[in-house]
Design a protein around this motif. Structure first.
Motif, PDB file in Angstrom:
ATOM      1  N   CYS A 172      -9.763 -61.093   4.687  1.00 16.58           N
ATOM      2  CA  CYS A 172     -11.037 -61.088   5.409  1.00 16.58           C
ATOM      3  C   CYS A 172     -10.769 -61.109   6.911  1.00 16.58           C
ATOM      4  CB  CYS A 172     -11.908 -62.276   5.022  1.00 16.58           C
ATOM      5  SG  CYS A 172     -12.569 -62.162   3.350  1.00 16.58           S
ATOM      6  N   SER A 173     -11.529 -60.309   7.640  1.00 18.58           N
ATOM      7  CA  SER A 173     -11.367 -60.201   9.095  1.00 18.58           C
ATOM      8  C   SER A 173     -12.535 -60.855   9.812  1.00 18.58           C
ATOM      9  CB  SER A 173     -11.286 -58.730   9.501  1.00 18.58           C
ATOM     10  OG  SER A 173     -10.179 -58.117   8.890  1.00 18.58           O
ATOM     11  N   TYR A 174     -12.227 -61.494  10.948  1.00 22.06           N
ATOM     12  CA  TYR A 174     -13.264 -62.141  11.764  1.00 22.06           C
ATOM     13  C   TYR A 174     -13.123 -61.694  13.209  1.00 22.06           C
ATOM     14  CZ  TYR A 174      -9.504 -65.320  13.150  1.00 22.06           C
ATOM     15  OH  TYR A 174      -8.330 -65.830  13.637  1.00 22.06           O
ATOM     16  N   ARG A 175     -14.178 -61.907  13.980  1.00 22.87           N
ATOM     17  CA  ARG A 175     -14.170 -61.581  15.412  1.00 22.87           C
ATOM     18  C   ARG A 175     -15.198 -62.448  16.123  1.00 22.87           C
ATOM     19  NH1 ARG A 175     -16.627 -55.707  14.092  1.00 22.87           N
ATOM     20  NH2 ARG A 175     -18.658 -56.402  13.359  1.00 22.87           N
ATOM     21  N   SER A 176     -14.992 -62.586  17.421  1.00 22.85           N
ATOM     22  CA  SER A 176     -15.977 -63.306  18.228  1.00 22.85           C
ATOM     23  C   SER A 176     -17.146 -62.370  18.515  1.00 22.85           C
ATOM     24  CB  SER A 176     -15.347 -63.828  19.514  1.00 22.85           C
ATOM     25  OG  SER A 176     -14.779 -62.763  20.251  1.00 22.85           O
ATOM     26  N   ILE A 177     -18.327 -62.948  18.665  1.00 27.61           N
ATOM     27  CA  ILE A 177     -19.521 -62.174  19.002  1.00 27.61           C
ATOM     28  C   ILE A 177     -19.544 -62.048  20.520  1.00 27.61           C
ATOM     29  CG2 ILE A 177     -22.046 -62.055  18.868  1.00 27.61           C
ATOM     30  CD1 ILE A 177     -20.712 -61.978  16.112  1.00 27.61           C
ATOM     31  N   GLY A 178     -19.410 -60.834  21.001  1.00 27.57           N
ATOM     32  CA  GLY A 178     -19.438 -60.596  22.441  1.00 27.57           C
ATOM     33  C   GLY A 178     -18.169 -61.019  23.162  1.00 27.57           C
ATOM     34  N   GLY A 179     -17.084 -61.226  22.439  1.00 33.90           N
ATOM     35  CA  GLY A 179     -15.830 -61.656  23.065  1.00 33.90           C
ATOM     36  C   GLY A 179     -14.683 -60.773  22.634  1.00 33.90           C
ATOM     37  N   SER A 180     -13.468 -61.276  22.833  1.00 34.36           N
ATOM     38  CA  SER A 180     -12.286 -60.464  22.530  1.00 34.36           C
ATOM     39  C   SER A 180     -11.356 -61.098  21.505  1.00 34.36           C
ATOM     40  CB  SER A 180     -11.511 -60.207  23.827  1.00 34.36           C
ATOM     41  OG  SER A 180     -11.086 -61.446  24.367  1.00 34.36           O
ATOM     42  N   VAL A 181     -11.809 -62.160  20.826  1.00 31.72           N
ATOM     43  CA  VAL A 181     -10.966 -62.822  19.839  1.00 31.72           C
ATOM     44  C   VAL A 181     -11.207 -62.199  18.467  1.00 31.72           C
ATOM     45  CG1 VAL A 181     -10.465 -65.017  18.687  1.00 31.72           C
ATOM     46  CG2 VAL A 181     -10.982 -64.982  21.127  1.00 31.72           C
ATOM     47  N   SER A 184     -11.600 -57.426   1.727  1.00 31.79           N
ATOM     48  CA  SER A 184     -11.079 -56.435   0.794  1.00 31.79           C
ATOM     49  C   SER A 184     -10.030 -57.049  -0.126  1.00 31.79           C
ATOM     50  CB  SER A 184     -10.468 -55.249   1.552  1.00 31.79           C
ATOM     51  OG  SER A 184      -9.331 -55.675   2.276  1.00 31.79           O
ATOM     52  N   VAL A 185      -9.770 -56.357  -1.228  1.00 32.05           N
ATOM     53  CA  VAL A 185      -8.676 -56.670  -2.145  1.00 32.05           C
ATOM     54  C   VAL A 185      -8.069 -55.337  -2.572  1.00 32.05           C
ATOM     55  CG1 VAL A 185      -9.568 -58.849  -3.030  1.00 32.05           C
ATOM     56  CG2 VAL A 185     -10.205 -56.728  -4.154  1.00 32.05           C
ATOM     57  N   ARG A 186      -6.859 -55.372  -3.106  1.00 30.70           N
ATOM     58  CA  ARG A 186      -6.191 -54.148  -3.558  1.00 30.70           C
ATOM     59  C   ARG A 186      -5.728 -54.325  -4.999  1.00 30.70           C
ATOM     60  NH1 ARG A 186      -5.019 -50.398  -0.133  1.00 30.70           N
ATOM     61  NH2 ARG A 186      -3.346 -49.550  -1.392  1.00 30.70           N
ATOM     62  N   ASN A 187      -5.563 -53.199  -5.671  1.00 31.32           N
ATOM     63  CA  ASN A 187      -4.865 -53.171  -6.952  1.00 31.32           C
ATOM     64  C   ASN A 187      -4.098 -51.858  -7.027  1.00 31.32           C
ATOM     65  OD1 ASN A 187      -6.625 -51.133  -7.817  1.00 31.32           O
ATOM     66  ND2 ASN A 187      -7.742 -52.452  -9.231  1.00 31.32           N
ATOM     67  N   ALA A 188      -3.548 -51.529  -8.188  1.00 31.97           N
ATOM     68  CA  ALA A 188      -2.723 -50.326  -8.324  1.00 31.97           C
ATOM     69  C   ALA A 188      -3.508 -49.034  -8.082  1.00 31.97           C
ATOM     70  CB  ALA A 188      -2.092 -50.290  -9.709  1.00 31.97           C
ATOM     71  N   PHE A 189      -4.833 -49.112  -8.194  1.00 36.29           N
ATOM     72  CA  PHE A 189      -5.662 -47.915  -8.052  1.00 36.29           C
ATOM     73  C   PHE A 189      -6.207 -47.720  -6.639  1.00 36.29           C
ATOM     74  CE2 PHE A 189      -5.987 -49.349 -12.455  1.00 36.29           C
ATOM     75  CZ  PHE A 189      -5.399 -48.254 -13.077  1.00 36.29           C
ATOM     76  N   GLY A 190      -6.097 -48.717  -5.784  1.00 30.42           N
ATOM     77  CA  GLY A 190      -6.594 -48.568  -4.420  1.00 30.42           C
ATOM     78  C   GLY A 190      -7.149 -49.857  -3.853  1.00 30.42           C
ATOM     79  N   ILE A 223     -14.788 -68.402   1.256  1.00 32.45           N
ATOM     80  CA  ILE A 223     -15.272 -67.030   1.087  1.00 32.45           C
ATOM     81  C   ILE A 223     -14.632 -66.523  -0.203  1.00 32.45           C
ATOM     82  CG2 ILE A 223     -15.360 -64.706   2.027  1.00 32.45           C
ATOM     83  CD1 ILE A 223     -14.929 -65.975   4.814  1.00 32.45           C
ATOM     84  N   LEU A 224     -15.456 -66.272  -1.215  1.00 27.96           N
ATOM     85  CA  LEU A 224     -14.979 -65.783  -2.506  1.00 27.96           C
ATOM     86  C   LEU A 224     -15.195 -64.280  -2.574  1.00 27.96           C
ATOM     87  CD1 LEU A 224     -13.862 -66.491  -5.350  1.00 27.96           C
ATOM     88  CD2 LEU A 224     -16.251 -66.598  -6.095  1.00 27.96           C
ATOM     89  N   VAL A 225     -14.096 -63.543  -2.736  1.00 26.73           N
ATOM     90  CA  VAL A 225     -14.143 -62.086  -2.863  1.00 26.73           C
ATOM     91  C   VAL A 225     -13.884 -61.781  -4.341  1.00 26.73           C
ATOM     92  CG1 VAL A 225     -13.167 -59.895  -2.093  1.00 26.73           C
ATOM     93  CG2 VAL A 225     -13.275 -61.837  -0.515  1.00 26.73           C
ATOM     94  N   ALA A 226     -14.918 -61.302  -5.036  1.00 29.85           N
ATOM     95  CA  ALA A 226     -14.841 -61.063  -6.472  1.00 29.85           C
ATOM     96  C   ALA A 226     -15.062 -59.584  -6.758  1.00 29.85           C
ATOM     97  CB  ALA A 226     -15.870 -61.920  -7.202  1.00 29.85           C
ATOM     98  N   PRO A 227     -13.983 -58.794  -6.840  1.00 30.59           N
ATOM     99  CA  PRO A 227     -14.127 -57.341  -6.952  1.00 30.59           C
ATOM    100  C   PRO A 227     -14.842 -56.862  -8.202  1.00 30.59           C
ATOM    101  CG  PRO A 227     -11.839 -58.005  -7.199  1.00 30.59           C
ATOM    102  CD  PRO A 227     -12.598 -59.215  -6.801  1.00 30.59           C
ATOM    103  N   GLU A 228     -14.884 -57.667  -9.250  1.00 32.55           N
ATOM    104  CA  GLU A 228     -15.551 -57.240 -10.479  1.00 32.55           C
ATOM    105  C   GLU A 228     -16.898 -57.914 -10.662  1.00 32.55           C
ATOM    106  OE1 GLU A 228     -12.610 -57.879 -13.507  1.00 32.55           O
ATOM    107  OE2 GLU A 228     -11.453 -56.129 -12.882  1.00 32.55           O
ATOM    108  N   SER A 229     -17.467 -58.424  -9.576  1.00 28.12           N
ATOM    109  CA  SER A 229     -18.736 -59.158  -9.658  1.00 28.12           C
ATOM    110  C   SER A 229     -19.729 -58.653  -8.623  1.00 28.12           C
ATOM    111  CB  SER A 229     -18.495 -60.648  -9.408  1.00 28.12           C
ATOM    112  OG  SER A 229     -17.585 -61.169 -10.322  1.00 28.12           O
TER     113      SER A 229
END
Length: 186
Positions: free
Chosen positions: A54-63, A113-119, A144-150
Motif C-alpha cells: 500500500c502506498s501513501y502520500r502527504s496531502i499537498g506536500g512532498s512526503v 495491490s497484491v500479486r500472484n503467478a497470473f499478475g 488495512i486489509l487487502v483481500a483480492p478475492e473479496s
C-alpha cells in the motif's frame, strides 16, 4: 543521461519517508514529527497471493512511501505472520506492521495491490484513506486489509490488540499502549 540521474534520484530520496523506524527509535514528544503505527495485511487463506503493498502520500506536500515492499532482499523483521495473529485469537493473516515517522500534516493511502503467478491485482478506482497527525503525536491508524478475492478489495479494521502487542516487541522504547487510536476512513 548522467545529469538526469543525478538530479532525479536525490529529489526522490528526500521526498520519501522511511518505511519503518529502527528498533531503538525514541519518539520526541516535543518534536515536529509524529509516529504512526499501521498494519497492511491480506487473509492467510489466499495463499497464492503475495503480501499486500500500500502506498501513501502527504496531502499537498512532498512526503510519500510504500508499506509492504522491501527493495533489499532480506528477512523482513516487520512481517506479520500467521502465528502472530492466531496466538492472540485473531484470524490468520500475512502482511507488514509499520511505524512511520512523519512530519505533522494530513496524509492518505491511495493505492493497494497484491500479486500472484497470473499478475497484479490492485485498486482500480481512486482510493483515499485519510489520516492526520500532530507534532509529537503517537497514533495507531488501524489495519488495512487487502483481500483480492473479496468485496470490498480494501477495508480498514481496528486490530490494535495484535498490532500494538507486536509493535511493543519491535520498538520497545516507544510507549505504544499510550497511543491514540484514530482509524483510517474512506
Amino acid at each position: 543521461m548522467r545529469l538526469l540521474i543525478c538530479v532525479v534520484v536525490p529529489a526522490f530520496v528526500v521526498g520519501c519517508a522511511n518505511p519503518s523506524v529502527k528498533p531503538n527509535f525514541v519518539l520526541d514528544a516535543n518534536g515536529a514529527k509524529a509516529l504512526v503505527i499501521v498494519s497492511v495485511t491480506r487473509p492467510d487463506r489466499e495463499v497464492f497471493f503475495t503480501s499486500p503493498v500500500c502506498s501513501y502520500r502527504s496531502i499537498g506536500g512532498s512526503v510519500s512511501g510504500t508499506i509492504g515492499k522491501s527493495r533489499v532482499p532480506r528477512l523482513d523483521e516487520d512481517r506479520i505472520e500467521s502465528t502472530s495473529a492466531t496466538h492472540l485469537g485473531m484470524p490468520s493473516v500475512m502482511g507488514k506492521l509499520a511505524a512511520l515517522e512523519l512530519p505533522a500534516g494530513e496524509y492518505e493511502f491511495f493505492h493497494c495491490s497484491v500479486r500472484n503467478a497470473f499478475g497484479s491485482y490492485s485498486t482500480i478506482r481512486p482510493m483515499s484513506l485519510r489520516f492526520r497527525v500532530a507534532p509529537g503525536e503517537l497514533v495507531y491508524i488501524g489495519n488495512i486489509l487487502v483481500a483480492p478475492e473479496s468485496i470490498p478489495f480494501v477495508s480498514v479494521s481496528n486490530n490494535a490488540d495484535r498490532d500494538l502487542s507486536l509493535a511493543k516487541d519491535r520498538w520497545p522504547k516507544v510507549p505504544v499502549f499510550e497511543s491514540r487510536q484514530r482509524l483510517l476512513a474512506f
